[in-house]
Design a protein around this motif. Structure first.
Motif, PDB file in Angstrom:
ATOM      1  N   GLY A 173      -2.629  -2.345  -8.615  1.00 55.81           N
ATOM      2  CA  GLY A 173      -3.922  -2.097  -7.992  1.00 55.81           C
ATOM      3  C   GLY A 173      -4.005  -0.667  -7.490  1.00 55.81           C
ATOM      4  O   GLY A 173      -2.997   0.022  -7.337  1.00 55.81           O
ATOM      5  N   THR A 174      -5.215  -0.226  -7.226  1.00 58.52           N
ATOM      6  CA  THR A 174      -5.475   1.166  -6.835  1.00 58.52           C
ATOM      7  C   THR A 174      -4.575   1.631  -5.696  1.00 58.52           C
ATOM      8  O   THR A 174      -4.082   2.759  -5.712  1.00 58.52           O
ATOM      9  CB  THR A 174      -6.942   1.315  -6.382  1.00 58.52           C
ATOM     10  OG1 THR A 174      -7.767   0.839  -7.446  1.00 58.52           O
ATOM     11  CG2 THR A 174      -7.280   2.761  -6.070  1.00 58.52           C
ATOM     12  N   TRP A 175      -4.353   0.775  -4.711  1.00 56.41           N
ATOM     13  CA  TRP A 175      -3.616   1.201  -3.521  1.00 56.41           C
ATOM     14  C   TRP A 175      -2.165   0.746  -3.544  1.00 56.41           C
ATOM     15  O   TRP A 175      -1.424   0.978  -2.583  1.00 56.41           O
ATOM     16  CB  TRP A 175      -4.295   0.657  -2.256  1.00 56.41           C
ATOM     17  CG  TRP A 175      -5.739   1.027  -2.218  1.00 56.41           C
ATOM     18  CD1 TRP A 175      -6.804   0.188  -2.375  1.00 56.41           C
ATOM     19  CD2 TRP A 175      -6.296   2.345  -2.075  1.00 56.41           C
ATOM     20  NE1 TRP A 175      -7.974   0.904  -2.334  1.00 56.41           N
ATOM     21  CE2 TRP A 175      -7.691   2.225  -2.137  1.00 56.41           C
ATOM     22  CE3 TRP A 175      -5.724   3.616  -1.888  1.00 56.41           C
ATOM     23  CZ2 TRP A 175      -8.538   3.325  -2.039  1.00 56.41           C
ATOM     24  CZ3 TRP A 175      -6.572   4.714  -1.785  1.00 56.41           C
ATOM     25  CH2 TRP A 175      -7.954   4.558  -1.853  1.00 56.41           C
ATOM     26  N   GLN A 176      -1.757   0.087  -4.621  1.00 55.67           N
ATOM     27  CA  GLN A 176      -0.410  -0.479  -4.647  1.00 55.67           C
ATOM     28  C   GLN A 176       0.652   0.517  -5.105  1.00 55.67           C
ATOM     29  O   GLN A 176       0.400   1.342  -5.999  1.00 55.67           O
ATOM     30  CB  GLN A 176      -0.361  -1.699  -5.573  1.00 55.67           C
ATOM     31  CG  GLN A 176      -0.995  -2.934  -4.957  1.00 55.67           C
ATOM     32  CD  GLN A 176      -0.868  -4.134  -5.858  1.00 55.67           C
ATOM     33  OE1 GLN A 176      -1.097  -4.044  -7.063  1.00 55.67           O
ATOM     34  NE2 GLN A 176      -0.502  -5.261  -5.280  1.00 55.67           N
TER      35      GLN A 176
ATOM     36  N   GLU B 291       0.816  -1.216   0.000  1.00 56.87           N
ATOM     37  CA  GLU B 291       0.000   0.000   0.000  1.00 56.87           C
ATOM     38  C   GLU B 291       0.846   1.261   0.000  1.00 56.87           C
ATOM     39  O   GLU B 291       1.747   1.422   0.829  1.00 56.87           O
ATOM     40  CB  GLU B 291      -0.929   0.014   1.222  1.00 56.87           C
ATOM     41  CG  GLU B 291      -1.671   1.329   1.312  1.00 56.87           C
ATOM     42  CD  GLU B 291      -2.849   1.314   2.248  1.00 56.87           C
ATOM     43  OE1 GLU B 291      -3.348   0.246   2.591  1.00 56.87           O
ATOM     44  OE2 GLU B 291      -3.281   2.423   2.611  1.00 56.87           O
TER      45      GLU B 291
END
Ligand code: ZN
Length: 132
Positions: A107-110, A51
């Motif tokens: 991914g969105t938060w990666q 994250e």
């Protein structure tokens, strides 16, 4: 061709977000569809994906590794940085990210983090982008 991203770390243990630098390498290659290989050529550093939105996640990762693998815990390696070597191996020297439409398929938060375990130092990350 292998590209290199230079990383200057400021602490003994530190996670540095290199997502933008890796994306810049992908764009430099002009490859739109393929695979991005990331490799850390160091024995006391690593690379991971996790994250990037909440900076406290980086702190939790570092603090947990520090608890699991404390410095000076009776290691055989005499250089004084055995914990750094163990952390490097556990986290790992490689990551792979797919490239789609010229963008890293994260991914969105990666985010992609260079992991320093024996800083501060000048480091580098090897990046190879291969078209499909
Ligand atoms: Zn060592």
């Amino acid at each position: 061709m292998v590209h290199y991203i230079n990383v200057r770390t400021g602490s003994r243990n530190e996670l540095v977000d290199i997502t933008d630098e890796v994306q810049a390498v992908v764009e430099e290659t002009g490859i739109k569809e393929g695979v991005c290989y990331l490799y850390v050529p160091h024995t006391t550093a690593a690379i991971t994906i996790n994250e990037g939105a909440d900076p406290s996640v980086k702190d939790d990762i570092i603090n947990t590794l520090q608890k699991l693998i404390p410095p000076g815990a009776g290691y055989a390696h005499m250089e004084g940085n055995a914990d750094s070597h163990v952390k490097s191996t556990i986290v790992g020297a490689t990551e792979i990210v797919f490239v789609e439409n010229g963008k890293l398929l994260l991914g969105t938060w990666q985010a992609i983090f260079f992991c320093e375990f024996d800083g501060p130092r000048h480091r580098r990350v090897a990046v190879k982008v291969v078209g499909q």
